[in-house]
Motif scaffolding. Sequence first.
Motif, PDB file in Angstrom:
ATOM      1  N   CYS A 185      28.290  73.606  20.364  1.00 35.56           N
ATOM      2  CA  CYS A 185      29.521  72.765  19.606  1.00 35.56           C
ATOM      3  C   CYS A 185      30.601  72.883  19.696  1.00 35.56           C
ATOM      4  O   CYS A 185      31.062  73.557  19.810  1.00 35.56           O
ATOM      5  N   VAL A 186      31.431  71.684  20.319  1.00 36.49           N
ATOM      6  CA  VAL A 186      33.143  71.867  20.027  1.00 36.49           C
ATOM      7  C   VAL A 186      33.258  70.734  19.228  1.00 36.49           C
ATOM      8  O   VAL A 186      33.266  69.636  18.500  1.00 36.49           O
ATOM      9  N   ILE A 187      34.336  71.046  18.726  1.00 36.63           N
ATOM     10  CA  ILE A 187      34.954  70.383  17.424  1.00 36.63           C
ATOM     11  C   ILE A 187      36.506  70.333  17.956  1.00 36.63           C
ATOM     12  O   ILE A 187      36.689  70.918  18.282  1.00 36.63           O
ATOM     13  N   GLY A 188      36.476  68.768  17.559  1.00 33.01           N
ATOM     14  CA  GLY A 188      38.310  67.962  18.435  1.00 33.01           C
ATOM     15  C   GLY A 188      38.361  67.311  17.283  1.00 33.01           C
ATOM     16  O   GLY A 188      37.847  66.673  16.864  1.00 33.01           O
ATOM     17  N   LYS A 189      39.210  66.662  17.467  1.00 37.16           N
ATOM     18  CA  LYS A 189      39.759  65.021  17.289  1.00 37.16           C
ATOM     19  C   LYS A 189      38.950  63.828  18.194  1.00 37.16           C
ATOM     20  O   LYS A 189      38.099  64.045  19.811  1.00 37.16           O
ATOM     21  N   ASN A 190      38.732  63.300  17.104  1.00 36.22           N
ATOM     22  CA  ASN A 190      37.979  61.482  17.607  1.00 36.22           C
ATOM     23  C   ASN A 190      38.699  60.754  18.557  1.00 36.22           C
ATOM     24  O   ASN A 190      39.766  59.789  17.334  1.00 36.22           O
ATOM     25  N   CYS A 191      38.961  60.745  19.877  1.00 36.63           N
ATOM     26  CA  CYS A 191      39.771  60.339  20.733  1.00 36.63           C
ATOM     27  C   CYS A 191      39.756  60.444  21.894  1.00 36.63           C
ATOM     28  O   CYS A 191      38.803  61.446  22.609  1.00 36.63           O
ATOM     29  N   LEU A 192      40.431  59.610  22.594  1.00 34.97           N
ATOM     30  CA  LEU A 192      39.688  59.402  24.402  1.00 34.97           C
ATOM     31  C   LEU A 192      39.863  61.238  25.067  1.00 34.97           C
ATOM     32  O   LEU A 192      39.418  61.095  25.817  1.00 34.97           O
ATOM     33  N   GLN A 193      41.350  61.671  24.417  1.00 39.14           N
ATOM     34  CA  GLN A 193      41.061  62.496  25.138  1.00 39.14           C
ATOM     35  C   GLN A 193      40.908  63.608  25.415  1.00 39.14           C
ATOM     36  O   GLN A 193      40.466  64.424  26.019  1.00 39.14           O
ATOM     37  N   SER A 194      39.980  63.790  23.870  1.00 38.13           N
ATOM     38  CA  SER A 194      38.960  64.569  23.166  1.00 38.13           C
ATOM     39  C   SER A 194      37.701  64.246  24.253  1.00 38.13           C
ATOM     40  O   SER A 194      37.582  65.725  25.155  1.00 38.13           O
ATOM     41  N   ALA A 195      37.441  63.553  24.553  1.00 42.37           N
ATOM     42  CA  ALA A 195      36.207  62.948  25.721  1.00 42.37           C
ATOM     43  C   ALA A 195      36.498  63.288  27.155  1.00 42.37           C
ATOM     44  O   ALA A 195      36.130  64.042  27.294  1.00 42.37           O
ATOM     45  N   GLU A 196      38.132  63.180  27.320  1.00 40.80           N
ATOM     46  CA  GLU A 196      38.347  63.570  28.708  1.00 40.80           C
ATOM     47  C   GLU A 196      38.499  65.157  28.850  1.00 40.80           C
ATOM     48  O   GLU A 196      38.006  65.268  30.204  1.00 40.80           O
ATOM     49  N   GLU A 197      38.476  65.822  27.905  1.00 41.23           N
ATOM     50  CA  GLU A 197      39.131  67.296  28.624  1.00 41.23           C
ATOM     51  C   GLU A 197      37.318  67.919  28.116  1.00 41.23           C
ATOM     52  O   GLU A 197      37.640  68.753  28.756  1.00 41.23           O
ATOM     53  N   ILE A 198      37.021  66.999  27.398  1.00 44.62           N
ATOM     54  CA  ILE A 198      35.186  67.546  27.645  1.00 44.62           C
ATOM     55  C   ILE A 198      34.859  67.204  29.179  1.00 44.62           C
ATOM     56  O   ILE A 198      33.863  68.174  29.562  1.00 44.62           O
ATOM     57  N   ALA A 199      34.622  66.165  29.287  1.00 42.56           N
ATOM     58  CA  ALA A 199      34.391  65.454  31.044  1.00 42.56           C
ATOM     59  C   ALA A 199      34.721  66.595  31.656  1.00 42.56           C
ATOM     60  O   ALA A 199      34.622  66.861  33.008  1.00 42.56           O
ATOM     61  N   GLU A 200      36.581  67.815  31.934  1.00 40.96           N
ATOM     62  CA  GLU A 200      37.035  68.083  32.476  1.00 40.96           C
ATOM     63  C   GLU A 200      36.444  69.255  32.392  1.00 40.96           C
ATOM     64  O   GLU A 200      36.282  70.140  33.432  1.00 40.96           O
ATOM     65  N   ILE A 201      36.637  69.782  31.116  1.00 36.72           N
ATOM     66  CA  ILE A 201      35.051  70.739  31.198  1.00 36.72           C
ATOM     67  C   ILE A 201      34.100  71.271  31.688  1.00 36.72           C
ATOM     68  O   ILE A 201      33.383  72.207  32.146  1.00 36.72           O
ATOM     69  N   GLN A 202      33.463  69.789  31.621  1.00 32.54           N
ATOM     70  CA  GLN A 202      31.841  69.707  32.486  1.00 32.54           C
ATOM     71  C   GLN A 202      32.064  70.054  33.710  1.00 32.54           C
ATOM     72  O   GLN A 202      31.163  70.415  34.463  1.00 32.54           O
ATOM     73  N   GLN A 203      32.996  68.798  34.817  1.00 25.52           N
ATOM     74  CA  GLN A 203      33.215  69.498  35.981  1.00 25.52           C
ATOM     75  C   GLN A 203      33.525  70.274  36.436  1.00 25.52           C
ATOM     76  O   GLN A 203      33.265  71.001  37.279  1.00 25.52           O
ATOM     77  N   ARG A 204      34.308  71.565  35.791  1.00 31.16           N
ATOM     78  CA  ARG A 204      34.995  73.484  36.183  1.00 31.16           C
ATOM     79  C   ARG A 204      33.280  73.699  35.853  1.00 31.16           C
ATOM     80  O   ARG A 204      33.749  74.518  35.920  1.00 31.16           O
ATOM     81  N   TYR A 205      32.963  73.336  34.702  1.00 31.05           N
ATOM     82  CA  TYR A 205      31.788  74.800  34.800  1.00 31.05           C
ATOM     83  C   TYR A 205      30.444  74.498  35.510  1.00 31.05           C
ATOM     84  O   TYR A 205      29.823  74.845  36.472  1.00 31.05           O
ATOM     85  N   LYS A 206      30.806  73.009  36.246  1.00 36.73           N
ATOM     86  CA  LYS A 206      29.893  72.352  37.340  1.00 36.73           C
ATOM     87  C   LYS A 206      30.643  73.259  39.071  1.00 36.73           C
ATOM     88  O   LYS A 206      29.580  73.949  39.174  1.00 36.73           O
ATOM     89  N   ALA A 207      32.332  73.051  38.572  1.00 36.60           N
ATOM     90  CA  ALA A 207      32.281  73.673  40.354  1.00 36.60           C
ATOM     91  C   ALA A 207      31.969  75.451  40.427  1.00 36.60           C
ATOM     92  O   ALA A 207      32.011  75.793  41.133  1.00 36.60           O
ATOM     93  N   ALA A 208      32.441  75.536  38.965  1.00 36.47           N
ATOM     94  CA  ALA A 208      31.824  77.781  39.071  1.00 36.47           C
ATOM     95  C   ALA A 208      30.733  78.238  38.899  1.00 36.47           C
ATOM     96  O   ALA A 208      30.372  78.984  39.969  1.00 36.47           O
ATOM     97  N   THR A 209      29.313  76.457  38.453  1.00 38.36           N
ATOM     98  CA  THR A 209      28.236  77.034  38.665  1.00 38.36           C
ATOM     99  C   THR A 209      27.538  76.305  39.524  1.00 38.36           C
ATOM    100  O   THR A 209      26.265  77.270  39.666  1.00 38.36           O
ATOM    101  N   GLY A 210      27.471  75.672  39.960  1.00 34.76           N
ATOM    102  CA  GLY A 210      26.818  74.593  40.136  1.00 34.76           C
ATOM    103  C   GLY A 210      25.998  73.437  39.499  1.00 34.76           C
ATOM    104  O   GLY A 210      25.245  72.895  39.910  1.00 34.76           O
ATOM    105  N   TYR A 211      25.892  73.985  38.134  1.00 34.04           N
ATOM    106  CA  TYR A 211      25.292  73.241  36.828  1.00 34.04           C
ATOM    107  C   TYR A 211      26.068  71.960  36.548  1.00 34.04           C
ATOM    108  O   TYR A 211      27.252  72.699  36.015  1.00 34.04           O
ATOM    109  N   GLN A 212      25.436  71.106  36.375  1.00 32.93           N
ATOM    110  CA  GLN A 212      26.841  70.015  35.417  1.00 32.93           C
ATOM    111  C   GLN A 212      25.730  70.047  34.185  1.00 32.93           C
ATOM    112  O   GLN A 212      24.697  69.309  34.167  1.00 32.93           O
TER     113      GLN A 212
END
Length: 239
Positions: A185-212
């Motif tokens: 569970c992640v807490i952050g501001k309700n804004c577009l930048q938060s959504a973009e950072e979550i998407a970046e985390i998602q992609q970085r996790y996939k790049a490191a583990t092969g799982y999205q």
Amino acid sequence: MGRKMIKCAASDLVSVSSTSDAPAQSDDYKEKGRDVLKSEASMEYLCKLPPHRYEAAYSKDIPETITGDAFLEKYGDHDDMVTVIDPKRSYSVKAPTRHPIYENFRVETFKALLTAANTDEQLSALGELMYQCHYSYNACGLGSDGTDRLVNLVQEMQHRKTPENGGPNLYGAKITGGGSGGSVCVIGKNCLQSAEEIAEIQQRYKAATGYQPIVFDGSSPGAGKFGYLKIRRRLIITK
């Protein structure tokens, strides 16, 4: 194990306080102190023990680990009908004892902070509590590499932002249940930048583990709108 140790220690302290003649304490003070100890000696759940009482009276005597045979020899049993103590096994005690005590305090603090004004300071405090929950849970040996990786990525996102470049959008994260293998569970501001950072985390996790990882966002009115089912047990007696 920790609960049994604390209850036994509290019982011993009740006996000591009953025979103590400390002149600096009034009779009323000593009586109230005995009432506290009696309550702790019959405690059902560790989360009922305030952190200050744990630190003041019990923390120093709770070992990091203990073997099953040593525990059974001193305490007899751990008053748990579900689990059995293996005399040959070594058990972690201190971390699992601390966790419910401090976790309850963190949850109550989190709840109180939710009523505060919506500020960066509020988000920072809420996020810090979530991080503490995560690492306390990990200390009990219950975490996972995947959830740790996600929490660390959130921290990277948070700390790469400084007040000069707008400050963070994400403020905290913790392992949570209901994930069929691990959710964060992640807490952050309700804004577009938060959504973009979550998407970046998602992609970085996939790049490191092969799982999205799958992202669940938003909320719903839940039972407030859709109602609920009330399940009643029916007892059928046959002769």
